[in-house]
Structures are given as structure tokens and as C-alpha cells.
Scaffold this motif. Structure first.
Motif, PDB file in Angstrom:
ATOM      1  N   SER A 235       0.847  -1.185   0.000  1.00  0.00           N
ATOM      2  CA  SER A 235       0.000   0.000   0.000  1.00  0.00           C
ATOM      3  C   SER A 235       0.886   1.239   0.000  1.00  0.00           C
ATOM      4  O   SER A 235       2.102   1.162   0.218  1.00  0.00           O
ATOM      5  N   ASP A 236       0.276   2.395  -0.236  1.00  0.00           N
ATOM      6  CA  ASP A 236       1.096   3.611  -0.298  1.00  0.00           C
ATOM      7  C   ASP A 236       1.634   3.990   1.079  1.00  0.00           C
ATOM      8  O   ASP A 236       2.459   4.893   1.192  1.00  0.00           O
ATOM      9  N   GLY A 237       1.209   3.282   2.129  1.00  0.00           N
ATOM     10  CA  GLY A 237       1.837   3.480   3.425  1.00  0.00           C
ATOM     11  C   GLY A 237       3.308   3.132   3.405  1.00  0.00           C
ATOM     12  O   GLY A 237       4.103   3.684   4.176  1.00  0.00           O
ATOM     13  N   VAL A 238       3.712   2.242   2.518  1.00  0.00           N
ATOM     14  CA  VAL A 238       5.128   1.925   2.318  1.00  0.00           C
ATOM     15  C   VAL A 238       5.785   2.960   1.416  1.00  0.00           C
ATOM     16  O   VAL A 238       6.840   3.524   1.728  1.00  0.00           O
ATOM     17  N   PHE A 239       5.159   3.252   0.286  1.00  0.00           N
ATOM     18  CA  PHE A 239       5.832   4.038  -0.750  1.00  0.00           C
ATOM     19  C   PHE A 239       5.708   5.551  -0.580  1.00  0.00           C
ATOM     20  O   PHE A 239       6.304   6.298  -1.348  1.00  0.00           O
ATOM     21  N   GLU A 240       4.959   5.994   0.422  1.00  0.00           N
ATOM     22  CA  GLU A 240       4.871   7.436   0.678  1.00  0.00           C
ATOM     23  C   GLU A 240       6.243   8.026   0.970  1.00  0.00           C
ATOM     24  O   GLU A 240       6.581   9.121   0.527  1.00  0.00           O
ATOM     25  N   PHE A 241       7.060   7.268   1.721  1.00  0.00           N
ATOM     26  CA  PHE A 241       8.374   7.778   2.109  1.00  0.00           C
ATOM     27  C   PHE A 241       9.533   6.896   1.642  1.00  0.00           C
ATOM     28  O   PHE A 241      10.676   7.338   1.645  1.00  0.00           O
ATOM     29  N   MET A 242       9.267   5.659   1.268  1.00  0.00           N
ATOM     30  CA  MET A 242      10.340   4.754   0.876  1.00  0.00           C
ATOM     31  C   MET A 242      10.410   4.621  -0.636  1.00  0.00           C
ATOM     32  O   MET A 242       9.386   4.489  -1.312  1.00  0.00           O
ATOM     33  N   LYS A 243      11.628   4.650  -1.156  1.00  0.00           N
ATOM     34  CA  LYS A 243      11.841   4.501  -2.593  1.00  0.00           C
ATOM     35  C   LYS A 243      12.014   3.019  -2.937  1.00  0.00           C
ATOM     36  O   LYS A 243      12.350   2.187  -2.089  1.00  0.00           O
ATOM     37  N   ASN A 244      11.803   2.706  -4.215  1.00  0.00           N
ATOM     38  CA  ASN A 244      11.961   1.329  -4.674  1.00  0.00           C
ATOM     39  C   ASN A 244      13.351   0.777  -4.343  1.00  0.00           C
ATOM     40  O   ASN A 244      13.508  -0.391  -4.010  1.00  0.00           O
ATOM     41  N   GLU A 245      14.362   1.625  -4.440  1.00  0.00           N
ATOM     42  CA  GLU A 245      15.735   1.202  -4.171  1.00  0.00           C
ATOM     43  C   GLU A 245      15.907   0.770  -2.714  1.00  0.00           C
ATOM     44  O   GLU A 245      16.653  -0.179  -2.414  1.00  0.00           O
ATOM     45  N   GLU A 246      15.217   1.443  -1.800  1.00  0.00           N
ATOM     46  CA  GLU A 246      15.290   1.063  -0.386  1.00  0.00           C
ATOM     47  C   GLU A 246      14.651  -0.308  -0.166  1.00  0.00           C
ATOM     48  O   GLU A 246      15.129  -1.098   0.659  1.00  0.00           O
ATOM     49  N   ILE A 247      13.576  -0.579  -0.877  1.00  0.00           N
ATOM     50  CA  ILE A 247      12.944  -1.895  -0.793  1.00  0.00           C
ATOM     51  C   ILE A 247      13.908  -2.958  -1.302  1.00  0.00           C
ATOM     52  O   ILE A 247      14.044  -4.038  -0.705  1.00  0.00           O
ATOM     53  N   LYS A 248      14.586  -2.657  -2.390  1.00  0.00           N
ATOM     54  CA  LYS A 248      15.554  -3.605  -2.950  1.00  0.00           C
ATOM     55  C   LYS A 248      16.645  -3.935  -1.932  1.00  0.00           C
ATOM     56  O   LYS A 248      17.060  -5.099  -1.803  1.00  0.00           O
ATOM     57  N   ASN A 249      17.113  -2.940  -1.202  1.00  0.00           N
ATOM     58  CA  ASN A 249      18.168  -3.173  -0.219  1.00  0.00           C
ATOM     59  C   ASN A 249      17.698  -4.087   0.911  1.00  0.00           C
ATOM     60  O   ASN A 249      18.466  -4.921   1.413  1.00  0.00           O
ATOM     61  N   ILE A 250      16.445  -3.954   1.309  1.00  0.00           N
ATOM     62  CA  ILE A 250      15.905  -4.835   2.346  1.00  0.00           C
ATOM     63  C   ILE A 250      15.763  -6.252   1.804  1.00  0.00           C
ATOM     64  O   ILE A 250      16.097  -7.235   2.474  1.00  0.00           O
ATOM     65  N   VAL A 251      15.284  -6.375   0.575  1.00  0.00           N
ATOM     66  CA  VAL A 251      15.151  -7.690  -0.059  1.00  0.00           C
ATOM     67  C   VAL A 251      16.497  -8.411  -0.094  1.00  0.00           C
ATOM     68  O   VAL A 251      16.585  -9.617   0.162  1.00  0.00           O
TER      69      VAL A 251
END
Length: 299
Positions: A235-251
Motif C-alpha cells: 500500500s502507499d503506506g510503504v511508498f509514501e516515504f520509501m523509494k523502490n531502491e530502499e525496498i531492494k536493499n531490504i530484499v
């Protein structure tokens, strides 16, 4: 660039019954946290999600309700999709549009809530042996972490997008912020209503009078071309402040252990932390994570 590629001729990529390739969905998990109001008091979580296995295929979804009865809309959408959406839904572009029409009809005619003033997003992905198909309506998002890059499977339907804004204006609406602050919203031309911060949604009958639509955008990808490692819906609760690249780093922290639950939990908790530091009311935050395993995973 695979982003936003529509699939007018699906036969180009074969069909969902092709033999398995070397990229197989191995683990998937989800995590959701309800938000708070402006006084940091807990509120009802209006997000919901779908993780469904249909034979060797998978259907994932994230649904983000809004409005006074958004939680009821969200839950009704998830229930409808779980009961009615199968692998055959994704056999053609037309069948995907049809299921969304049936979904919208069910929501708009519901006696359990007021779909004129409440609504929801819906981002759905279908994963087969050789395809990933994404259907999106609203501003929840699906991304794919591949061996080489990040592929945004869906586009956030924001009112300020040129073609979305054009449609809204042509339908007698306007796109503006509240006193120049916050996100762009959809309004009646001469009224401070309804103030919806997206250009596509399910429900929201009043906003649909001024150009908001419930038609999904559909994209399709061939698995052996995109070489997936992880798929993330949120949901946009994740993407409001986090960029796709930050998600990639967690993955990247959890991919080799295939700990999809820890990955989904950290994405949500990291987003929550940023919301807490922002000083705003905290949005509901939901994430679905799927990990793919390939023949060259350990090379």
C-alpha cells in the motif's frame, strides 16, 4: 525497459500452461500494521491483502481502503477476489477487465457500506510458470526485484498525471491541493469535495462523477526475460516515504535465506518508523513479499 508494457497480444509470450522455467516462486509472506490518527491513537486498519495459490499459479493482491467505511470496502474486495479470481481470469486482457467490472458492480451495489463516499485501491499480480501479470487500480504499487534492476510493475494513479488530469477536467472535475499543501486531489469544479488523492479507485461514487475511474492498467512480463528474485506489493503506506531502491536493499538482506516473512515485516516496520518520525498521522501499512528461486541462485 519493461515498465508499463501492456500486452495487447498475449500469444506473443505463450500461455500460462507452458513448461516451468528456472525461476520458480518458492516463498511468500505478508505483514500489515494499522495506522494512527493525528493524535497517535490507533485506528481501524483499512488495508487488506490476498495471497492465493491456484494450482501451480499464484495470485497476490494489496487493497487499501479509504473513507469512513474504507475497511469494509477493502475487506469486501479481498473476499470477492478470493472467491472469484482464478488462473483463468488472466487468460486474456478482456477477462481481467471483466472481473474488475464485476468487482466494481458488487462494491457499488453493496448494502453493507456507502460506496459513494468510501473506496479502495487494488493492485493484483498473477504469477504463473512463465508470466507475471499485474492489474492495478489506484496508488498501491507492485515492484519486481530482478537480477539486474528494479521493475515497477504498476503505475501510481495520481490526479496530476497528465492523461489522468485531462480526463478529470473533461468530466467536470478539477485537480488541486488543499491550500497548496499535501497531495493533489480530485474535486468537483466548484466545490470542496470529494478530495480524493488518486485518479482511479473502486467505489468512491461521488469522485467517479468527475472523472475518477475503476478501470485497471495491465502490464505483462515474461519471467525468463525479467529474471525475478522478488516481487513486492504494498500500500502507499510503504511508498509514501520509501523509494523502490530502499525496498531492494531490504530484499537483498533476506533473499538468500528465503526469509520472506522477515523481509515483509522489516519493510512495514521501516516504513512505520519513517511515518513516526514525520510527525504526521500514520497510514496503514501493508506488504506482500514473494521470493523466486533460480538455477543460478548460488552462483
Amino acid at each position: 525497459d519493461y515498465a508499463y508494457r501492456n500486452f495487447p497480444n498475449m500469444e506473443k509470450y505463450g500461455n500460462i500452461n507452458q513448461p516451468k522455467n528456472k525461476y520458480i516462486l518458492k516463498k511468500y509472506s505478508s505483514f500489515s500494521l494499522g495506522g494512527t490518527d493525528g493524535f497517535r491513537r490507533p485506528k481501524t486498519n483499512q488495508d487488506s491483502f490476498l495471497t492465493k495459490q491456484d494450482g501451480s499459479n499464484y495470485i497476490f493482491g494489496v487493497v487499501d481502503g479509504h473513507g469512513l467505511e474504507g475497511h469494509l470496502v477493502s475487506q469486501s474486495i479481498t473476499n470477492f477476489l478470493n472467491n472469484n479470481m482464478t488462473s483463468s481470469t488472466f487468460a486474456s486482457r478482456e477477462s481481467i477487465f471483466l472481473i474488475f467490472k464485476q468487482l466494481s458492480s458488487a462494491i457499488n451495489s453493496s448494502k453493507s457500506f456507502n460506496a459513494m463516499e468510501s473506496g479502495s485501491t487494488a493492485v493484483i499480480t498473477f504469477i504463473s510458470n512463465n508470466q507475471i501479470i499485474c492489474a492495478n487500480c489506484g496508488d498501491s504499487r507492485a515492484i519486481l526485484i530482478s537480477e539486474n534492476n528494479i521493475i515497477q510493475l504498476s503505475r501510481d494513479h495520481k490526479p496530476e498525471l497528465p492523461e489522468e488530469k485531462k480526463r478529470i477536467i473533461e468530466c467536470g472535475g478539477r485537480v488541486d491541493k488543499i491550500y497548496g499543501m499535501g497531495p493533489f486531489r480530485v474535486w468537483f469544479k466548484n466545490a470542496e469535495y470529494p478530495g480524493l488523492a488518486m485518479s482511479r479507485s473502486i467505489g468512491d461514487g461521488y469522485a467517479h462523477k468527475v472523472g475518477v475511474i475503476d478501470e485497471p492498467e495491465i502490464t505483462e512480463y515474461q519471467i525468463d526475460i525479467v529474471k525475478p528474485r522478488a516481487i513486492i506489493l504494498a500500500s502507499d503506506g510503504v511508498f509514501e516515504f520509501m523509494k523502490n531502491e530502499e525496498i531492494k536493499n531490504i530484499v537483498a538482506k533476506y533473499y538468500y535465506s528465503m526469509d520472506s516473512q522477515a523481509c515483509a515485516t522489516e519493510i512495514v516496520e521501516q516504513a512505520r518508523k519513517i511515518w513516526e518520525e514525520s510527525g504526521y498521522a500514520i497510514d496503514d501499512i501493508t506488504c506482500v513479499v514473494g521470493f523466486f528461486e533460480s538455477d543460478n541462485k548460488n552462483r
